[in-house]
Design an enzyme around this catalytic site. Sequence first.
Site, PDB file in Angstrom:
ATOM      1  N   HIS A 207     -15.368   2.728   4.414  1.00  0.00           N
ATOM      2  CA  HIS A 207     -14.627   2.203   5.566  1.00  0.00           C
ATOM      3  C   HIS A 207     -15.264   2.676   6.854  1.00  0.00           C
ATOM      4  O   HIS A 207     -15.826   3.767   6.919  1.00  0.00           O
ATOM      5  CB  HIS A 207     -13.146   2.618   5.516  1.00  0.00           C
ATOM      6  CG  HIS A 207     -12.919   4.074   5.277  1.00  0.00           C
ATOM      7  ND1 HIS A 207     -13.032   4.662   4.032  1.00  0.00           N
ATOM      8  CD2 HIS A 207     -12.625   5.079   6.136  1.00  0.00           C
ATOM      9  CE1 HIS A 207     -12.790   5.957   4.137  1.00  0.00           C
ATOM     10  NE2 HIS A 207     -12.556   6.238   5.407  1.00  0.00           N
TER      11      HIS A 207
ATOM     12  N   ASP B  82      -5.107   2.323  10.804  1.00  0.00           N
ATOM     13  CA  ASP B  82      -5.076   3.572  10.052  1.00  0.00           C
ATOM     14  C   ASP B  82      -3.650   4.141  10.107  1.00  0.00           C
ATOM     15  O   ASP B  82      -2.987   4.111  11.148  1.00  0.00           O
ATOM     16  CB  ASP B  82      -6.069   4.568  10.666  1.00  0.00           C
ATOM     17  CG  ASP B  82      -6.349   5.764   9.764  1.00  0.00           C
ATOM     18  OD1 ASP B  82      -7.511   5.937   9.375  1.00  0.00           O
ATOM     19  OD2 ASP B  82      -5.405   6.521   9.464  1.00  0.00           O
TER      20      ASP B  82
HETATM   21  P1  DGP Z   1     -11.539   9.177   5.774  1.00  0.00           P
HETATM   22  O1  DGP Z   1     -11.022  10.544   6.001  1.00  0.00           O
HETATM   23  O2  DGP Z   1     -12.760   8.841   6.614  1.00  0.00           O
HETATM   24  O3  DGP Z   1     -11.762   8.902   4.298  1.00  0.00           O
HETATM   25  O4  DGP Z   1     -10.421   8.188   6.310  1.00  0.00           O
HETATM   26  C1  DGP Z   1      -9.403   7.662   5.515  1.00  0.00           C
HETATM   27  C2  DGP Z   1      -8.330   7.192   6.426  1.00  0.00           C
HETATM   28  O5  DGP Z   1      -7.489   6.337   5.684  1.00  0.00           O
HETATM   29  C3  DGP Z   1      -7.433   8.273   7.009  1.00  0.00           C
HETATM   30  O6  DGP Z   1      -7.584   8.319   8.421  1.00  0.00           O
HETATM   31  C4  DGP Z   1      -6.018   7.868   6.644  1.00  0.00           C
HETATM   32  C5  DGP Z   1      -6.183   6.446   6.174  1.00  0.00           C
HETATM   33  N1  DGP Z   1      -5.286   6.057   5.086  1.00  0.00           N
HETATM   34  C6  DGP Z   1      -5.115   6.688   3.910  1.00  0.00           C
HETATM   35  N2  DGP Z   1      -4.227   6.042   3.143  1.00  0.00           N
HETATM   36  C7  DGP Z   1      -3.833   4.959   3.871  1.00  0.00           C
HETATM   37  C8  DGP Z   1      -2.912   3.899   3.618  1.00  0.00           C
HETATM   38  O7  DGP Z   1      -2.280   3.804   2.554  1.00  0.00           O
HETATM   39  N3  DGP Z   1      -2.753   2.979   4.594  1.00  0.00           N
HETATM   40  C9  DGP Z   1      -3.453   3.043   5.776  1.00  0.00           C
HETATM   41  N4  DGP Z   1      -3.208   2.080   6.678  1.00  0.00           N
HETATM   42  N5  DGP Z   1      -4.325   4.025   6.045  1.00  0.00           N
HETATM   43  C10 DGP Z   1      -4.505   4.975   5.113  1.00  0.00           C
END
Ligand code: DGP
Length: 113
Positions: free
Chosen positions: A99, A29
């Site tokens: 996710h 994340d």
């Molecule tokens: P949620 O809030 O449950 O929808 O979690 C989404 C998560 O995704 C958040 O903790 C940040 C992560 N995230 C968002 N954009 C990206 C990205 O471009 N790359 C990665 N590795 N994580 C991301």
Amino acid sequence: MACVFCQIAAHELDARIVYEDESAVAFYDILQAAPVHILVIPRQHITGPLDVDGTQEQAIGHLIAVAAHIARQEGIAESGYRLVTNQGRDGGQSVFHLHVHILGGRRMSWPPG
Ligand code: DGP
């Protein structure tokens, strides 16, 4: 614009991928909420847990099995970890591709905020 997690799964967007197979991908994340914070996603675009239907149950169960594999791989299987899947506004969902968060490496509190 294409879904950001679909782009990561297709290797069109950079991410620290730690696992992938024919139906699932896992990567760190970008907003680390714990020393180990990894997201497991299905390659298939499913908007969130509310949109899972009977034909996808096996693929969703696979995400939990993948999480267990990653927990061993990342050294948090023994200490324990938390799996979180958020749905919608009140659930705190910000990316609308299903996710499972794997959170570990520190003691989690309960109830979550
Ligand atoms: P949620 O809030 O449950 O929808 O979690 C989404 C998560 O995704 C958040 O903790 C940040 C992560 N995230 C968002 N954009 C990206 C990205 O471009 N790359 C990665 N590795 N994580 C991301």
